[in-house]
Design a protein around this motif. Structure first.
Motif, PDB file in Angstrom:
ATOM      1  N   ARG A  68       0.834  -1.089  -0.060  1.00 21.21           N
ATOM      2  CA  ARG A  68       0.179  -0.189  -0.182  1.00 21.21           C
ATOM      3  C   ARG A  68       0.833   1.256  -0.037  1.00 21.21           C
ATOM      4  O   ARG A  68       0.523   2.267  -0.626  1.00 21.21           O
ATOM      5  CB  ARG A  68      -1.106   0.165   1.188  1.00 21.21           C
ATOM      6  N   THR A  69       1.919   1.133   0.687  1.00 24.46           N
ATOM      7  CA  THR A  69       2.852   2.488   0.802  1.00 24.46           C
ATOM      8  C   THR A  69       3.575   2.676  -0.338  1.00 24.46           C
ATOM      9  O   THR A  69       3.771   3.986  -0.707  1.00 24.46           O
ATOM     10  CB  THR A  69       3.777   2.091   2.046  1.00 24.46           C
ATOM     11  N   GLN A  70       3.939   1.518  -1.016  1.00 33.13           N
ATOM     12  CA  GLN A  70       4.458   1.717  -2.409  1.00 33.13           C
ATOM     13  C   GLN A  70       3.595   2.660  -3.590  1.00 33.13           C
ATOM     14  O   GLN A  70       4.140   3.402  -4.184  1.00 33.13           O
ATOM     15  CB  GLN A  70       4.839   0.434  -3.016  1.00 33.13           C
ATOM     16  N   ILE A  71       2.377   1.939  -3.568  1.00 32.81           N
ATOM     17  CA  ILE A  71       1.527   2.517  -4.343  1.00 32.81           C
ATOM     18  C   ILE A  71       1.166   3.950  -3.964  1.00 32.81           C
ATOM     19  O   ILE A  71       0.945   4.781  -4.953  1.00 32.81           O
ATOM     20  CB  ILE A  71       0.186   1.550  -4.542  1.00 32.81           C
ATOM     21  N   TYR A  72       0.992   4.262  -2.876  1.00 36.50           N
ATOM     22  CA  TYR A  72       0.728   5.455  -2.387  1.00 36.50           C
ATOM     23  C   TYR A  72       2.104   6.672  -2.407  1.00 36.50           C
ATOM     24  O   TYR A  72       1.642   7.801  -2.954  1.00 36.50           O
ATOM     25  CB  TYR A  72       0.419   5.652  -0.804  1.00 36.50           C
ATOM     26  N   LEU A  97      10.743   9.332 -13.788  1.00 33.43           N
ATOM     27  CA  LEU A  97      11.379   9.865 -12.576  1.00 33.43           C
ATOM     28  C   LEU A  97      11.447   8.471 -11.581  1.00 33.43           C
ATOM     29  O   LEU A  97      12.258   8.064 -10.840  1.00 33.43           O
ATOM     30  CB  LEU A  97      10.576  10.891 -11.883  1.00 33.43           C
ATOM     31  N   LEU A  98      10.001   7.951 -11.354  1.00 30.64           N
ATOM     32  CA  LEU A  98      10.060   6.783 -10.259  1.00 30.64           C
ATOM     33  C   LEU A  98      11.106   5.594 -10.925  1.00 30.64           C
ATOM     34  O   LEU A  98      11.727   5.039  -9.855  1.00 30.64           O
ATOM     35  CB  LEU A  98       8.565   6.070 -10.310  1.00 30.64           C
ATOM     36  N   ALA A  99      11.025   5.443 -11.973  1.00 29.55           N
ATOM     37  CA  ALA A  99      11.975   4.303 -12.560  1.00 29.55           C
ATOM     38  C   ALA A  99      13.431   4.540 -12.328  1.00 29.55           C
ATOM     39  O   ALA A  99      14.151   3.835 -11.936  1.00 29.55           O
ATOM     40  CB  ALA A  99      11.665   4.129 -14.021  1.00 29.55           C
ATOM     41  N   ALA A 100      13.788   5.936 -12.574  1.00 28.86           N
ATOM     42  CA  ALA A 100      15.231   6.337 -12.341  1.00 28.86           C
ATOM     43  C   ALA A 100      15.591   6.467 -10.932  1.00 28.86           C
ATOM     44  O   ALA A 100      16.669   5.992 -10.565  1.00 28.86           O
ATOM     45  CB  ALA A 100      15.605   7.374 -12.986  1.00 28.86           C
ATOM     46  N   TRP A 101      14.646   7.030 -10.101  1.00 25.19           N
ATOM     47  CA  TRP A 101      15.133   7.177  -8.735  1.00 25.19           C
ATOM     48  C   TRP A 101      14.971   5.849  -7.851  1.00 25.19           C
ATOM     49  O   TRP A 101      15.896   5.715  -7.176  1.00 25.19           O
ATOM     50  CB  TRP A 101      13.832   7.869  -7.986  1.00 25.19           C
ATOM     51  N   LEU A 102      14.476   4.884  -8.249  1.00 21.72           N
ATOM     52  CA  LEU A 102      14.170   3.663  -7.573  1.00 21.72           C
ATOM     53  C   LEU A 102      15.138   2.332  -8.186  1.00 21.72           C
ATOM     54  O   LEU A 102      15.271   1.582  -7.727  1.00 21.72           O
ATOM     55  CB  LEU A 102      13.024   2.976  -7.393  1.00 21.72           C
ATOM     56  N   HIS A 103      15.708   2.995  -9.259  1.00 25.84           N
ATOM     57  CA  HIS A 103      16.628   2.008 -10.167  1.00 25.84           C
ATOM     58  C   HIS A 103      15.667   0.729 -10.409  1.00 25.84           C
ATOM     59  O   HIS A 103      16.199  -0.656 -10.401  1.00 25.84           O
ATOM     60  CB  HIS A 103      17.720   1.454  -9.263  1.00 25.84           C
ATOM     61  N   THR A 104      14.455   0.823 -10.715  1.00 25.29           N
ATOM     62  CA  THR A 104      13.566  -0.059 -11.232  1.00 25.29           C
ATOM     63  C   THR A 104      13.188  -0.128 -12.714  1.00 25.29           C
ATOM     64  O   THR A 104      13.645   0.894 -13.411  1.00 25.29           O
ATOM     65  CB  THR A 104      12.397  -0.015 -10.513  1.00 25.29           C
ATOM     66  N   GLY A 105      12.768  -1.100 -13.087  1.00 24.47           N
ATOM     67  CA  GLY A 105      12.219  -1.045 -14.691  1.00 24.47           C
ATOM     68  C   GLY A 105      11.281  -0.112 -15.026  1.00 24.47           C
ATOM     69  O   GLY A 105      10.378   0.186 -14.032  1.00 24.47           O
ATOM     70  N   PHE A 106      11.544   0.431 -16.190  1.00 25.31           N
ATOM     71  CA  PHE A 106      10.409   1.429 -16.532  1.00 25.31           C
ATOM     72  C   PHE A 106       8.801   0.866 -16.399  1.00 25.31           C
ATOM     73  O   PHE A 106       7.805   1.457 -15.940  1.00 25.31           O
ATOM     74  CB  PHE A 106      10.559   2.099 -17.862  1.00 25.31           C
ATOM     75  N   PHE A 107       8.607  -0.583 -16.768  1.00 25.20           N
ATOM     76  CA  PHE A 107       7.539  -1.133 -16.662  1.00 25.20           C
ATOM     77  C   PHE A 107       6.693  -1.274 -15.331  1.00 25.20           C
ATOM     78  O   PHE A 107       5.750  -1.295 -14.977  1.00 25.20           O
ATOM     79  CB  PHE A 107       7.387  -2.257 -17.853  1.00 25.20           C
ATOM     80  N   GLU A 108       7.836  -1.424 -14.340  1.00 17.32           N
ATOM     81  CA  GLU A 108       7.510  -1.736 -13.189  1.00 17.32           C
ATOM     82  C   GLU A 108       6.894  -0.187 -12.454  1.00 17.32           C
ATOM     83  O   GLU A 108       5.709  -0.298 -11.936  1.00 17.32           O
ATOM     84  CB  GLU A 108       8.523  -2.237 -12.371  1.00 17.32           C
ATOM     85  N   ALA A 109       7.500   0.647 -12.834  1.00 17.76           N
ATOM     86  CA  ALA A 109       7.203   1.992 -12.399  1.00 17.76           C
ATOM     87  C   ALA A 109       5.796   2.544 -13.144  1.00 17.76           C
ATOM     88  O   ALA A 109       4.762   3.060 -12.466  1.00 17.76           O
ATOM     89  CB  ALA A 109       8.379   2.893 -12.628  1.00 17.76           C
ATOM     90  N   LYS A 110       5.554   2.110 -14.240  1.00 20.59           N
ATOM     91  CA  LYS A 110       4.571   2.417 -15.105  1.00 20.59           C
ATOM     92  C   LYS A 110       3.293   1.628 -14.158  1.00 20.59           C
ATOM     93  O   LYS A 110       2.239   2.081 -14.041  1.00 20.59           O
ATOM     94  CB  LYS A 110       4.477   2.073 -16.312  1.00 20.59           C
ATOM     95  N   ARG A 111       3.606   0.550 -13.832  1.00 24.31           N
ATOM     96  CA  ARG A 111       2.675  -0.332 -13.204  1.00 24.31           C
ATOM     97  C   ARG A 111       2.204   0.045 -11.794  1.00 24.31           C
ATOM     98  O   ARG A 111       0.838   0.317 -11.499  1.00 24.31           O
ATOM     99  CB  ARG A 111       3.125  -1.745 -12.882  1.00 24.31           C
ATOM    100  N   ARG A 112       2.980   0.793 -11.278  1.00 29.79           N
ATOM    101  CA  ARG A 112       2.961   1.277  -9.876  1.00 29.79           C
ATOM    102  C   ARG A 112       1.796   2.374 -10.089  1.00 29.79           C
ATOM    103  O   ARG A 112       1.072   2.851  -9.339  1.00 29.79           O
ATOM    104  CB  ARG A 112       4.287   1.568  -9.022  1.00 29.79           C
ATOM    105  N   ILE A 113       2.479   3.478 -11.011  1.00 32.90           N
ATOM    106  CA  ILE A 113       1.463   4.757 -11.337  1.00 32.90           C
ATOM    107  C   ILE A 113      -0.131   4.227 -11.824  1.00 32.90           C
ATOM    108  O   ILE A 113      -0.929   4.907 -11.406  1.00 32.90           O
ATOM    109  CB  ILE A 113       2.193   5.499 -12.545  1.00 32.90           C
ATOM    110  N   GLN A 114       0.168   3.322 -12.726  1.00 29.15           N
ATOM    111  CA  GLN A 114      -1.327   2.778 -13.087  1.00 29.15           C
ATOM    112  C   GLN A 114      -2.180   2.058 -11.972  1.00 29.15           C
ATOM    113  O   GLN A 114      -3.288   2.404 -11.792  1.00 29.15           O
ATOM    114  CB  GLN A 114      -1.116   1.940 -14.187  1.00 29.15           C
ATOM    115  N   ASP A 115      -1.468   1.603 -11.104  1.00 34.76           N
ATOM    116  CA  ASP A 115      -2.254   0.962  -9.858  1.00 34.76           C
ATOM    117  C   ASP A 115      -2.680   1.985  -9.099  1.00 34.76           C
ATOM    118  O   ASP A 115      -3.926   2.045  -8.412  1.00 34.76           O
ATOM    119  CB  ASP A 115      -1.240   0.113  -9.030  1.00 34.76           C
ATOM    120  N   ALA A 116      -1.979   2.985  -8.665  1.00 35.47           N
ATOM    121  CA  ALA A 116      -2.546   4.501  -8.275  1.00 35.47           C
ATOM    122  C   ALA A 116      -3.710   4.894  -8.682  1.00 35.47           C
ATOM    123  O   ALA A 116      -4.655   5.363  -7.913  1.00 35.47           O
ATOM    124  CB  ALA A 116      -1.379   5.308  -7.916  1.00 35.47           C
TER     125      ALA A 116
END
Length: 548
Positions: free
Chosen positions: A75-79, A126-145
């Motif tokens: 929940r905190t990740q998505i928020y 920004l989220l993908a670069a900041w967390l060093h995660t993949g672009f699609f993982e960052a996109k998934r979190r934004i879409q989940d929000a």
């Protein structure tokens, strides 16, 4: 020690009960405790467990707390992703980003935002670069929000969550949030595609009984048994998908690469009935022994089946470094007869080759009818004819070429070749062998002129394989060739001073956000300090891993 720790925990619990956190500093200090607490609960090694940890009652109680903590962490990740979009964090200046990364931000001062082009195009980048995660993982979190917290339009106006009922369940501390997000994603895939400037709306997909699909899914989620609940939700969504697919078959149309198995690269082709008829007609004509195309397909059995069409000319000339004996040995003497499927494939490849040649002839004839002044062009300039002309580029090291390596080269799109494939490829005059040194620098290509010619672009493509920035997945065909030594500052057009970048990262370089440096013929990038505080020159390993 145990007494002081218990007292500290009691004091912290009482402080949290007294009221919510009231400052950014306190909230971040509290958040920093979470990973530290987890580290103290898990021993560094399995053999380092203390005696009380071996008590099965402790194990069960810890499993319950860990499950609850995992749900809350999700929940905190998505928020947090929602807050990044809500606050337009991607518009912060590079100085602000550096301060946040270093932990020196003064939250009492006004936020500084970029007046011109921001450092990142959108919150996802920004989220993908900041967390060093993949672009699609960052996109998934934004879409989940968007699904369970809130949405935004192109003017950054806020709107309610796309799935209000799922949002209620997501915020229910007694419910697992993961299955809520999974169901929301599957429902979103069934929604009509929203136009770029359209206002975000809530769910509109209907169930078979006429009510909102979200309401039916929400009702199925009330089932207490987890296994039964997952089955009911999955069945509900599958039925909705089947109904939607019948109405919108074009959503699933396309050509899909399914990976390499048993030495073959597999593709799936999904077509609407009209296009399928055209496709079948083409196959039938190319497989008809009474037609020219069908006859050509059967004659292609003498050619190199691995490359087909444009490359099925092994009987012609071969590169200078391949002898006639080696070229003759490159063909398999006992090749199995062509199957109907392989014959149809040869026919389709020949059809593409013939059509490309006829289009070239048509364009050449059109150009020849122009006046001499309009038709003239420098001898060293290649004709600008908008044709798709496939080519196979085999990349190998000098050791591989001389047979001293266990590997046998790869193609520019990441397909590995075995020894037989490599031998056949080198014997084919249409194959372009590109020899690389031990560090990957180009050994036999390099000239200077204002515009990168095709042969020079090919050299840069072979070396960089795609966008140079780590994590970028852009294919080389859609990238630009960047002058490391800026042309406006007296730079030259040479392979040594060239690097491959996608449009986004090319802009980032010229905006000063990313630096590109030559490193003994192999360019590297230096990321912003808020991404990489060490400022270590790096290269993108994604394309190399794809080929491995």
């Amino acid at each position: 020690m145990s007494t002081s720790l218990r007292a500290a925990i009691t004091a912290l619990a009482q402080a949290l009960k007294a009221g919510p956190v009231s400052s950014a500093e306190d909230a971040l200090a509290l958040a920093a405790l979470i990973p530290a607490l987890h580290q103290h609960l898990v021993p560094a090694a399995p053999t380092g467990a203390q005696e009380f940890m071996l008590d099965p009652r402790y194990a069960l109680a810890m499993a319950s707390f860990a499950e609850s903590a995992g749900h809350q962490a999700l929940r905190t990740q998505i928020y947090a992703a929602h807050l990044i979009e809500d606050s337009a964090a991607h518009t912060l200046t590079s100085d602000e980003l550096d301060a946040v990364r270093a932990g020196t931000t003064d939250f009492s001062t006004p936020v500084e935002r970029s007046a011109a082009r921001p450092c990142f195009a959108n919150p996802t980048a920004l989220l993908a670069a900041w967390l060093h995660t993949g672009f699609f993982e960052a996109k998934r979190r934004i879409q989940d929000a968007h699904h369970v917290i809130g949405q935004y339009d192109y003017q950054h106006q806020s709107y309610p969550a796309q799935y209000p009922l799922m949002a209620q369940r997501f915020n229910d501390q007694a419910r697992p949030p993961g299955e809520v997000l999974a169901a929301a994603r599957r429902m979103c895939a069934l929604e009509p595609k929203r136009e770029e400037f359209a206002i975000p709306t809530t769910s509109s997909v209907l169930a078979e009984n006429g009510e909102l699909l979200e309401a039916e899914v929400y009702r199925q989620m009330e089932e207490p048994d987890p296994g039964t609940r997952r089955k009911l939700v999955s069945s509900c969504l599958k039925e909705a998908k089947n109904r939607t697919a019948k109405k919108r078959p074009e959503a699933e149309e396309g050509i899909f690469r399914r990976g390499e198995r048993d030495g073959l690269v597999h593709y799936d082709v999904a077509l609407r009935p009209v296009r399928a008829e055209l496709f079948e007609s083409s196959i039938a004509q190319s497989d008809n022994p009474r037609s020219e195309a069908g006859q050509a397909a059967r004659e292609a059995s003498e050619a190199n089946e691995e490359h087909g069409g444009e490359f099925d000319q092994v009987g012609g000339a071969h590169p200078d470094f391949v002898t006639d004996e080696e070229a003759a040995a490159s063909h398999e003497p006992d090749r199995a007869p062509l199957s109907p499927a392989a014959r149809r494939l040869n026919g389709m490849m020949n059809l593409m080759q013939i059509n490309a040649r006829r289009l070239r002839e048509l364009l050449e004839a059109t150009r020849n009818r122009r006046s001499a002044s309009e038709n003239s062009q420098p001898e060293n300039q290649e004709p600008n004819i908008p044709l798709i002309k496939p080519q196979v580029v085999v990349m190998m090291s000098l050791d591989e070429l001389e047979g001293r390596a266990k590997t046998h080269g790869i193609t520019s799109h990441g397909f590995k070749l075995n020894a037989t494939d490599l031998r056949q490829a080198l014997a084919n005059a249409q194959i372009i062998p590109m020899v690389l040194g031990g560090k990957g620098e180009i050994l036999d290509i390099g000239r200077s002129q204002r515009k990168h010619p095709n042969y020079m672009r090919l050299g840069v493509t072979v070396r960089d394989r795609g966008c140079l920035v780590p994590g970028c997945t852009m294919d080389p065909e859609r990238c630009n060739i960047h002058h490391i030594w800026f042309w406006s500052e007296g730079g030259v057009t040479a392979v040594y001073w060239s690097a491959m970048l996608c449009d986004t990262h090319h802009h980032d370089v010229h905006a000063g956000l990313i630096k590109v440096i030559p490193d003994d013929g192999v360019p590297k990038v230096i990321l912003p300090s808020f991404i990489d505080p060490t400022q270590t020159p790096v290269r993108n390993s994604y394309h190399m891993a794809k080929a491995a």
